[in-house]
Design a protein around this motif. Structure first.
Motif, mmCIF file in Angstrom:
data_model
loop_
_atom_site.group_PDB
_atom_site.id
_atom_site.type_symbol
_atom_site.label_atom_id
_atom_site.label_comp_id
_atom_site.label_asym_id
_atom_site.label_seq_id
_atom_site.Cartn_x
_atom_site.Cartn_y
_atom_site.Cartn_z
ATOM 1 N N PRO A 228 41.892 -18.510 -11.704
ATOM 2 C CA PRO A 228 42.821 -17.382 -11.639
ATOM 3 C C PRO A 228 43.517 -17.178 -10.295
ATOM 4 O O PRO A 228 44.493 -16.430 -10.222
ATOM 5 N N ASP A 229 43.050 -17.834 -9.232
ATOM 6 C CA ASP A 229 43.621 -17.596 -7.905
ATOM 7 C C ASP A 229 44.246 -18.867 -7.342
ATOM 8 O O ASP A 229 43.808 -19.989 -7.648
ATOM 9 N N ASN A 230 45.255 -18.687 -6.512
ATOM 10 C CA ASN A 230 45.892 -19.816 -5.847
ATOM 11 C C ASN A 230 44.992 -20.350 -4.736
ATOM 12 O O ASN A 230 44.282 -19.596 -4.071
ATOM 13 N N TRP A 231 45.080 -21.662 -4.513
ATOM 14 C CA TRP A 231 44.294 -22.286 -3.442
ATOM 15 C C TRP A 231 44.622 -21.655 -2.099
ATOM 16 O O TRP A 231 43.731 -21.444 -1.267
ATOM 17 N N SER A 232 45.876 -21.321 -1.864
ATOM 18 C CA SER A 232 46.279 -20.755 -0.578
ATOM 19 C C SER A 232 45.575 -19.418 -0.316
ATOM 20 O O SER A 232 45.175 -19.126 0.816
ATOM 21 N N ASP A 233 45.409 -18.600 -1.351
ATOM 22 C CA ASP A 233 44.728 -17.313 -1.185
ATOM 23 C C ASP A 233 43.233 -17.503 -0.960
ATOM 24 O O ASP A 233 42.618 -16.801 -0.142
ATOM 25 N N MET A 234 42.648 -18.439 -1.698
ATOM 26 C CA MET A 234 41.223 -18.711 -1.513
ATOM 27 C C MET A 234 40.965 -19.272 -0.122
ATOM 28 O O MET A 234 39.967 -18.935 0.533
ATOM 29 N N LEU A 235 41.863 -20.129 0.349
ATOM 30 C CA LEU A 235 41.706 -20.729 1.663
ATOM 31 C C LEU A 235 41.780 -19.668 2.760
ATOM 32 O O LEU A 235 41.010 -19.710 3.735
ATOM 33 N N TRP A 236 42.677 -18.706 2.600
ATOM 34 C CA TRP A 236 42.787 -17.640 3.584
ATOM 35 C C TRP A 236 41.517 -16.789 3.609
ATOM 36 O O TRP A 236 41.032 -16.421 4.681
ATOM 37 N N TRP A 237 40.977 -16.498 2.449
ATOM 38 C CA TRP A 237 39.736 -15.735 2.365
ATOM 39 C C TRP A 237 38.625 -16.454 3.111
ATOM 40 O O TRP A 237 37.841 -15.838 3.841
ATOM 41 N N LEU A 238 38.548 -17.783 2.965
ATOM 42 C CA LEU A 238 37.520 -18.564 3.640
ATOM 43 C C LEU A 238 37.763 -18.624 5.140
ATOM 44 O O LEU A 238 36.808 -18.617 5.937
ATOM 45 N N TRP A 239 39.018 -18.702 5.550
ATOM 46 C CA TRP A 239 39.327 -18.700 6.980
ATOM 47 C C TRP A 239 38.854 -17.396 7.620
ATOM 48 O O TRP A 239 38.243 -17.399 8.689
ATOM 49 N N LEU A 240 39.086 -16.252 6.952
ATOM 50 C CA LEU A 240 38.619 -14.969 7.465
ATOM 51 C C LEU A 240 37.101 -14.953 7.547
ATOM 52 O O LEU A 240 36.527 -14.425 8.500
ATOM 53 N N ARG A 241 36.455 -15.522 6.563
ATOM 54 C CA ARG A 241 34.990 -15.565 6.546
ATOM 55 C C ARG A 241 34.472 -16.439 7.692
ATOM 56 O O ARG A 241 33.448 -16.132 8.308
ATOM 57 N N ALA A 242 35.187 -17.528 7.978
ATOM 58 C CA ALA A 242 34.747 -18.456 9.020
ATOM 59 C C ALA A 242 34.904 -17.857 10.417
ATOM 60 O O ALA A 242 34.027 -18.023 11.274
ATOM 61 N N VAL A 243 36.021 -17.177 10.663
ATOM 62 C CA VAL A 243 36.267 -16.651 12.009
ATOM 63 C C VAL A 243 35.513 -15.338 12.246
ATOM 64 O O VAL A 243 35.252 -14.969 13.397
ATOM 65 N N GLY A 244 35.171 -14.631 11.176
ATOM 66 C CA GLY A 244 34.452 -13.377 11.319
ATOM 67 C C GLY A 244 35.365 -12.216 11.670
ATOM 68 O O GLY A 244 36.536 -12.399 12.014
ATOM 69 N N GLU A 245 34.825 -11.016 11.582
ATOM 70 C CA GLU A 245 35.633 -9.817 11.804
ATOM 71 C C GLU A 245 36.196 -9.748 13.219
ATOM 72 O O GLU A 245 37.289 -9.229 13.433
ATOM 73 N N SER A 246 35.461 -10.258 14.180
ATOM 74 C CA SER A 246 35.919 -10.186 15.568
ATOM 75 C C SER A 246 36.686 -11.430 16.007
ATOM 76 O O SER A 246 37.139 -11.504 17.145
ATOM 77 N N GLY A 247 36.828 -12.406 15.109
ATOM 78 C CA GLY A 247 37.495 -13.656 15.469
ATOM 79 C C GLY A 247 39.005 -13.528 15.488
ATOM 80 O O GLY A 247 39.584 -12.542 15.038
#
Length: 344
Positions: A228-247
């Motif tokens: 149901p989701d585009n790869w670009s949106d999923m990738l952005w979600w993972l990038w946010l998860r990788a860098v963390g809230e303070s990244g």
């Protein structure tokens, strides 16, 4: 000449296109076929592709005795048949070649690019302009909020970096084992029943995303929907998860597409790289936005679309970064294509 020509076929697909298929000796000189066609009264300026030994994955049909082997050549590396293919467009009235009345050559010119190039270059220009014209203060697309509920997801430190050794030399400031391996599939449940499977490595130290394998699944003929989701949106979600809230979300510098296996993308890459092996070709956006610039074809192709959509949809968070440069290479040892977008 180029050697004995056998198995020739002349086909007219419709009123605009003609194709020639034939066999030639296994080894021929570069440009031999093009010169032979011109000297016979055909059009000049042709560019034939598909012959030679460069790509190990080419399928060759060998026939004849041991001292007279032939290969069936093709233009499209991933076509269903091995062929040497010429495509021309009619311009105005037909004029018959006096030397061969079956060929209308004077009214024909070579097509500049492959079908995939012609299809995706305009899309690349469109997506680039959409990113460029997006206001800097416009709110970004909402982040995914249902990822964990929709997908079976796992992440772990990438213990073995060997799989991406071929692209290490091209990662800006690579610092080593700093990657997290993200895997997820849809729908939730056993992996062997998954329709869509995704595998990406992300480093908030190198500020790089390496897209290894991404398949949204779905089969139109079977009436099956993709994830149901585009790869670009999923990738952005993972990038946010990788860098963390303070990244630093805007630190992302490169997005790699590893082992490109989409046929249309490969067709474009093959045209851009030609006979180049293990040599990086870098393409940049141009102000004229000429469709002859391979940058646009790569940006708009199936393996480039996700990159430009991500930087467009999350332009504000990325500090207005976009993709102005795309690099690509054919790795002869691995028999794989790689392409990557450089953000700036």
């Amino acid at each position: 000449g180029c050697g004995g020509l056998t198995g020739g076929e002349w086909l007219v697909d419709n009123e605009r296109y003609q194709h020639a298929y034939f066999n030639l000796p296994f080894t021929i000189k570069k440009g031999c076929v093009e010169r032979a066609i011109k000297s016979a009264g055909g059009p000049g300026g042709l560019s034939c592709k598909g012959h030679g030994l460069k790509k190990r994955s080419y399928k060759r049909s060998i026939q004849g005795s041991s001292n007279q082997a032939h290969q069936r050549l093709r233009l499209k590396r991933y076509g269903k048949r091995s062929e040497h293919r010429f495509t021309h467009e009619y311009l105005g009235e037909k004029s018959i070649n006096a030397a061969n009345p079956n060929i209308s050559s004077r009214s024909l010119v070579p097509r500049a690019h492959t079908d995939a190039w012609n299809k995706y270059a305009p899309k690349g220009i469109q997506y680039y302009n959409e990113w460029k014209n997006r206001a800097a203060d416009q709110d970004d697309k909402a982040d995914l909020c249902n990822f964990d509920k929709t997908y079976d997801f796992s992440q772990d430190p990438l213990a073995v970096t060997g799989p991406y050794d071929p692209i290490k030399p091209y990662i800006n400031g690579a610092k080593g084992q700093t990657y997290t391996n993200f895997r997820w599939h849809w729908p939730k449940g056993p992996t062997n029943a998954a329709s869509a499977i995704f595998w990406n490595n992300i480093s908030p130290v190198d500020n790089v995303i390496i897209a290894f394998s991404n398949d949204r699944g779905g089969d139109e003929e079977e009436g099956e929907d993709p994830s149901p989701d585009n790869w670009s949106d999923m990738l952005w979600w993972l990038w946010l998860r990788a860098v963390g809230e303070s990244g630093d979300k805007a630190a992302l510098s490169q997005i790699f597409r590893y082992n490109v296996d989409n046929d249309a993308s490969k067709e474009i890459l093959e045209e851009i790289l030609g006979d180049k092996q293990d040599e990086v070709v870098t393409l940049e956006a141009d102000d004229t936005q000429s469709q002859d610039n391979g940058f646009w074809a790569l940006l708009g192709c199936p393996n480039g679309t996700g990159m430009i959509h991500m930087v467009g949809d999350y332009k504000k968070a990325l500090g207005e970064k976009g993709i102005e440069i795309i690099s690509c290479i054919y790795n002869s040892r691995e028999d794989q294509y790689y392409m990557w977008g450089n953000l700036g």
